[in-house]
Write a protein that holds these residues in place. Structure first.
Motif, PDB file in Angstrom:
ATOM      1  N   VAL A 369       1.144 139.434 -34.465  1.00 53.69           N
ATOM      2  CA  VAL A 369       2.286 138.677 -35.549  1.00 53.69           C
ATOM      3  C   VAL A 369       1.453 139.040 -37.050  1.00 53.69           C
ATOM      4  CG1 VAL A 369       3.360 136.669 -36.156  1.00 53.69           C
ATOM      5  CG2 VAL A 369       3.103 137.145 -33.653  1.00 53.69           C
ATOM      6  N   ASP A 370       1.948 139.729 -37.576  1.00 51.69           N
ATOM      7  CA  ASP A 370       1.234 140.353 -38.974  1.00 51.69           C
ATOM      8  C   ASP A 370       2.057 139.545 -40.130  1.00 51.69           C
ATOM      9  OD1 ASP A 370      -0.168 141.401 -40.993  1.00 51.69           O
ATOM     10  OD2 ASP A 370       0.376 143.350 -40.666  1.00 51.69           O
ATOM     11  N   LEU A 371       1.766 138.147 -40.239  1.00 47.82           N
ATOM     12  CA  LEU A 371       2.167 137.349 -41.300  1.00 47.82           C
ATOM     13  C   LEU A 371       1.783 137.904 -42.556  1.00 47.82           C
ATOM     14  CD1 LEU A 371       2.140 133.953 -39.857  1.00 47.82           C
ATOM     15  CD2 LEU A 371       3.873 135.446 -39.845  1.00 47.82           C
ATOM     16  N   LYS A 372       0.422 138.219 -42.829  1.00 46.46           N
ATOM     17  CA  LYS A 372      -0.080 138.826 -43.947  1.00 46.46           C
ATOM     18  C   LYS A 372       0.522 139.938 -44.422  1.00 46.46           C
ATOM     19  CE  LYS A 372      -4.807 136.794 -43.727  1.00 46.46           C
ATOM     20  NZ  LYS A 372      -6.222 137.089 -43.646  1.00 46.46           N
ATOM     21  N   MET A 374       3.412 140.962 -43.471  1.00 46.68           N
ATOM     22  CA  MET A 374       5.153 140.635 -43.932  1.00 46.68           C
ATOM     23  C   MET A 374       5.185 139.992 -45.521  1.00 46.68           C
ATOM     24  SD  MET A 374       7.041 141.300 -41.409  1.00 46.68           S
ATOM     25  CE  MET A 374       8.495 140.476 -41.254  1.00 46.68           C
ATOM     26  N   LYS A 375       4.089 139.217 -45.833  1.00 47.88           N
ATOM     27  CA  LYS A 375       3.942 138.587 -47.001  1.00 47.88           C
ATOM     28  C   LYS A 375       3.783 139.651 -47.842  1.00 47.88           C
ATOM     29  CE  LYS A 375       2.684 134.154 -45.720  1.00 47.88           C
ATOM     30  NZ  LYS A 375       1.141 132.827 -45.633  1.00 47.88           N
ATOM     31  N   ARG A 376       2.654 140.613 -47.731  1.00 57.21           N
ATOM     32  CA  ARG A 376       2.394 141.785 -48.804  1.00 57.21           C
ATOM     33  C   ARG A 376       3.829 142.462 -48.991  1.00 57.21           C
ATOM     34  NH1 ARG A 376      -1.528 143.336 -46.269  1.00 57.21           N
ATOM     35  NH2 ARG A 376      -0.642 144.976 -45.037  1.00 57.21           N
ATOM     36  N   ARG A 381       7.771 145.009 -51.997  1.00 53.18           N
ATOM     37  CA  ARG A 381       9.085 145.621 -51.896  1.00 53.18           C
ATOM     38  C   ARG A 381       9.934 144.658 -51.116  1.00 53.18           C
ATOM     39  NH1 ARG A 381       5.024 149.156 -50.463  1.00 53.18           N
ATOM     40  NH2 ARG A 381       5.572 148.697 -48.361  1.00 53.18           N
ATOM     41  N   PRO A 382      10.699 143.782 -51.740  1.00 52.19           N
ATOM     42  CA  PRO A 382      11.362 142.801 -51.194  1.00 52.19           C
ATOM     43  C   PRO A 382      12.643 143.345 -50.284  1.00 52.19           C
ATOM     44  CG  PRO A 382      11.029 141.979 -53.300  1.00 52.19           C
ATOM     45  CD  PRO A 382      10.289 143.288 -53.116  1.00 52.19           C
ATOM     46  N   SER A 383      12.981 144.380 -50.733  1.00 54.91           N
ATOM     47  CA  SER A 383      14.076 144.888 -49.872  1.00 54.91           C
ATOM     48  C   SER A 383      13.718 145.543 -48.412  1.00 54.91           C
ATOM     49  CB  SER A 383      14.778 146.312 -50.545  1.00 54.91           C
ATOM     50  OG  SER A 383      13.914 147.261 -50.993  1.00 54.91           O
ATOM     51  N   GLU A 384      12.473 146.065 -48.537  1.00 60.15           N
ATOM     52  CA  GLU A 384      11.905 146.462 -47.267  1.00 60.15           C
ATOM     53  C   GLU A 384      11.429 145.175 -46.272  1.00 60.15           C
ATOM     54  OE1 GLU A 384       8.949 149.578 -47.412  1.00 60.15           O
ATOM     55  OE2 GLU A 384       9.742 150.563 -49.345  1.00 60.15           O
ATOM     56  N   TRP A 386      13.224 142.659 -45.775  1.00 64.21           N
ATOM     57  CA  TRP A 386      14.270 142.341 -44.996  1.00 64.21           C
ATOM     58  C   TRP A 386      14.522 143.317 -43.897  1.00 64.21           C
ATOM     59  CZ3 TRP A 386      15.509 137.500 -45.633  1.00 64.21           C
ATOM     60  CH2 TRP A 386      15.196 137.060 -46.623  1.00 64.21           C
ATOM     61  N   VAL A 387      14.150 144.579 -44.051  1.00 65.07           N
ATOM     62  CA  VAL A 387      14.242 145.612 -42.946  1.00 65.07           C
ATOM     63  C   VAL A 387      12.921 145.288 -41.900  1.00 65.07           C
ATOM     64  CG1 VAL A 387      13.597 148.038 -42.725  1.00 65.07           C
ATOM     65  CG2 VAL A 387      14.949 147.342 -44.637  1.00 65.07           C
ATOM     66  N   ALA A 388      11.815 144.880 -42.157  1.00 67.20           N
ATOM     67  CA  ALA A 388      10.912 144.342 -41.316  1.00 67.20           C
ATOM     68  C   ALA A 388      11.277 143.276 -40.441  1.00 67.20           C
ATOM     69  CB  ALA A 388       9.685 144.095 -42.115  1.00 67.20           C
ATOM     70  N   LEU A 389      11.837 142.267 -41.433  1.00 70.51           N
ATOM     71  CA  LEU A 389      12.174 141.018 -40.718  1.00 70.51           C
ATOM     72  C   LEU A 389      13.357 141.241 -39.475  1.00 70.51           C
ATOM     73  CD1 LEU A 389      11.853 137.829 -40.394  1.00 70.51           C
ATOM     74  CD2 LEU A 389      13.630 137.919 -42.295  1.00 70.51           C
ATOM     75  N   THR A 390      14.402 142.293 -40.029  1.00 72.61           N
ATOM     76  CA  THR A 390      15.522 142.422 -39.071  1.00 72.61           C
ATOM     77  C   THR A 390      14.879 143.011 -37.895  1.00 72.61           C
ATOM     78  OG1 THR A 390      17.053 142.853 -41.267  1.00 72.61           O
ATOM     79  CG2 THR A 390      17.605 143.651 -38.802  1.00 72.61           C
ATOM     80  N   THR A 391      14.043 144.013 -37.913  1.00 68.61           N
ATOM     81  CA  THR A 391      13.574 144.625 -36.827  1.00 68.61           C
ATOM     82  C   THR A 391      12.878 143.654 -35.943  1.00 68.61           C
ATOM     83  OG1 THR A 391      13.081 146.647 -37.946  1.00 68.61           O
ATOM     84  CG2 THR A 391      12.005 146.655 -36.104  1.00 68.61           C
ATOM     85  N   ALA A 392      12.159 142.582 -36.305  1.00 67.43           N
ATOM     86  CA  ALA A 392      11.405 141.579 -35.648  1.00 67.43           C
ATOM     87  C   ALA A 392      12.435 140.707 -34.887  1.00 67.43           C
ATOM     88  CB  ALA A 392      10.415 140.921 -36.623  1.00 67.43           C
ATOM     89  N   LEU A 393      13.125 140.326 -35.553  1.00 63.98           N
ATOM     90  CA  LEU A 393      14.381 139.482 -35.019  1.00 63.98           C
ATOM     91  C   LEU A 393      15.028 140.230 -33.974  1.00 63.98           C
ATOM     92  CD1 LEU A 393      15.624 137.821 -38.007  1.00 63.98           C
ATOM     93  CD2 LEU A 393      14.077 136.967 -36.507  1.00 63.98           C
ATOM     94  N   VAL A 394      15.358 141.480 -33.981  1.00 67.07           N
ATOM     95  CA  VAL A 394      15.849 142.423 -32.975  1.00 67.07           C
ATOM     96  C   VAL A 394      15.257 142.280 -31.736  1.00 67.07           C
ATOM     97  CG1 VAL A 394      16.797 144.642 -32.244  1.00 67.07           C
ATOM     98  CG2 VAL A 394      17.435 143.486 -34.329  1.00 67.07           C
TER      99      VAL A 394
END
Length: 435
Positions: A369-372, A374-376, A381-384, A386-394
């Motif tokens: 779980v790479d919270l750092k 994700m924060k970076r 790049r805020p738009s990216e 949401w791409v990473a978060l969507t992938t994690a949730l799926v």
């Protein structure tokens, strides 16, 4: 720095040239890797749903074959949580976890994954390593980490679990009153020992010490009589050799190919990214296409020796680098130690509490779980993000295999967007700040 295979022998690229003065350091790094990774690969079998001994098998023939055929001097190939999670998700409903059929299907998936790797080598598709963007890979591994960690909670409490992460959480909530106190104490002790020793030094084989301590306590205090589940007898000796015993048919292949392709994408992306990074650190040559052969041979070896798909491991690669290893000689030393364990030291493993192994895997999940990261990504790049978060949730709420398909699509969209709207910058001089 990639190089053409025409200018170098395709064999032993990760070993040659051998520097005699470095051999003692390579041996020490190999011993360190064995001490740190043996408990880890045993834990991965809980994710994959295969017998514990198969984790050791991943560090024998597959690791040796990659050392011979691979290109990277640093990459460590073995069991991996991401591909193990994909395997378990795909085989659920096709066979009973831990059964002979489940293990045979695992071998079949390793064979098919190897087939994709060899096909990619034939048409020189090493560049597909960039198929999953870094952003999507961070999200994918974070989701896998959450799924793996949650999946081990039932084992640490001594209650029944389920292959589906959400169902497993619901079962835990309903059975919380049936928690076995001794089982929970074992898991808590293992977590405390590992976390405590890692705070002292990352080079200490914390997981090995915790597992060895759990075995001693289990045997001394007869924990099985107190309701603590143990692994039970572990077969010793070399693995069998032969093709997976499955009823091959086009219908079976049709079922397994999507999973094998998902594994292929993860193997290619994760292995190449790790190998490329370490090659750059030491200004060494690295041939992605030759590496496809090494990874393919490693998975052939896995399939023929009764274990599951293997992958390049960033964590194990970092272990060797931190211990002073600079070539595949260290991995060959690890193979030799695993061979000795298989021949002479499997007996004590029968007394290992399952809760101890669950605790080890729980920490492996948390490390993914790479919270750092994700924060970076969110800051840069805020738009990216949401791409990473969507992938994690799926990964967590839908499934690992489905998330791979989504990750590929999102990566392609992201690459296309950046190519269509590149970020152009003009650098000019400034009297106060320079360029």
């Amino acid at each position: 720095m990639p190089t053409s295979p025409k200018t170098r022998s395709p064999l032993f690229q990760g070993i040659r040239p051998v520097t005699k003065s470095r051999i003692p350091a390579e041996i020490a790094a190999g011993v360190t890797l064995a001490a740190l990774a043996i408990p880890e690969v045993m834990g991965y079998t809980k994710i994959a749903g295969t017998p514990v001994i198969t984790g050791l098998y991943t560090m024998l023939i597959p690791m040796a074959l990659y050392a011979i055929f691979g290109s990277s001097r640093h990459l460590v190939v073995g069991a991996d949580s991401a591909t193990a999670a994909i395997l378990a998700a795909a085989l659920t409903g096709m066979a009973l976890p831990g059964s002979a059929k489940w293990l045979a299907l695992s071998g079949a998936l390793a064979l098919l994954s190897a087939g994709f790797l060899f096909l990619a080598r034939l048409v020189r598709l090493g560049f597909l390593a960039d198929f999953l963007s870094h952003t999507v890979l961070v999200g994918f591994l974070t989701g896998v980490g959450v799924q793996v960690a949650l999946g081990q909670v039932p084992g640490m409490l001594g209650v029944a679990g389920d292959g589906n992460t959400l169902h497993s959480v619901q079962l835990v909530i309903r059975q919380i009153g049936r928690t076995n106190g001794y089982t929970l104490a074992v898991a808590a002790a293992v977590l405390a020992v590992i976390l405590g020793l890692e705070r002292v030094s990352k080079k200490v084989p914390a997981a090995l010490i915790a597992v060895a301590g759990a075995i001693v306590l289990s045997r001394t205090l007869h924990l099985e009589a107190l309701g603590v589940r143990l692994l039970g007898p572990i077969p010793k000796g070399l693995p069998g050799f032969g093709l997976p015993q499955v009823a091959w048919s086009w219908e079976l292949i049709d079922k397994l190919v999507p999973t094998a392709f998902a594994m292929f994408v993860v193997i290619l992306s994760q292995s190449a990214a790790t190998a490329r990074a370490f090659a750059a650190n030491y200004n060494e040559r690295f041939d992605e296409n030759t590496d496809l052969v090494g990874l393919g041979m490693a998975n052939i070896g896995a399939a023929l020796t009764g274990t599951f798909v293997v992958n390049g491991s960033p964590t194990k690669t970092q272990m060797v680098e931190s211990a002073g290893g600079r070539s595949q000689i260290a991995q060959i030393v690890t193979c030799a130690i695993v061979l000795l364990v298989l021949l002479f030291l499997t007996g004590p493993l029968a007394y290992l509490p399952e809760a101890a192994l669950s605790a080890v895997v729980f920490l492996i999940g948390l490390e993914l779980v790479d919270l750092k990261g994700m924060k970076r990504i969110f800051a840069e790049r805020p738009s990216e993000f949401w791409v990473a978060l969507t992938t994690a949730l799926v990964v967590v709420f839908v499934g690992v295999e489905q998330s791979i398909l989504l990750a590929v699509v999102l990566s392609l969209l992201e690459h296309t967007r950046q190519g269509y709207r590149p970020h152009n910058t003009v650098i000019v001089t400034d009297e106060e700040h320079g360029w």
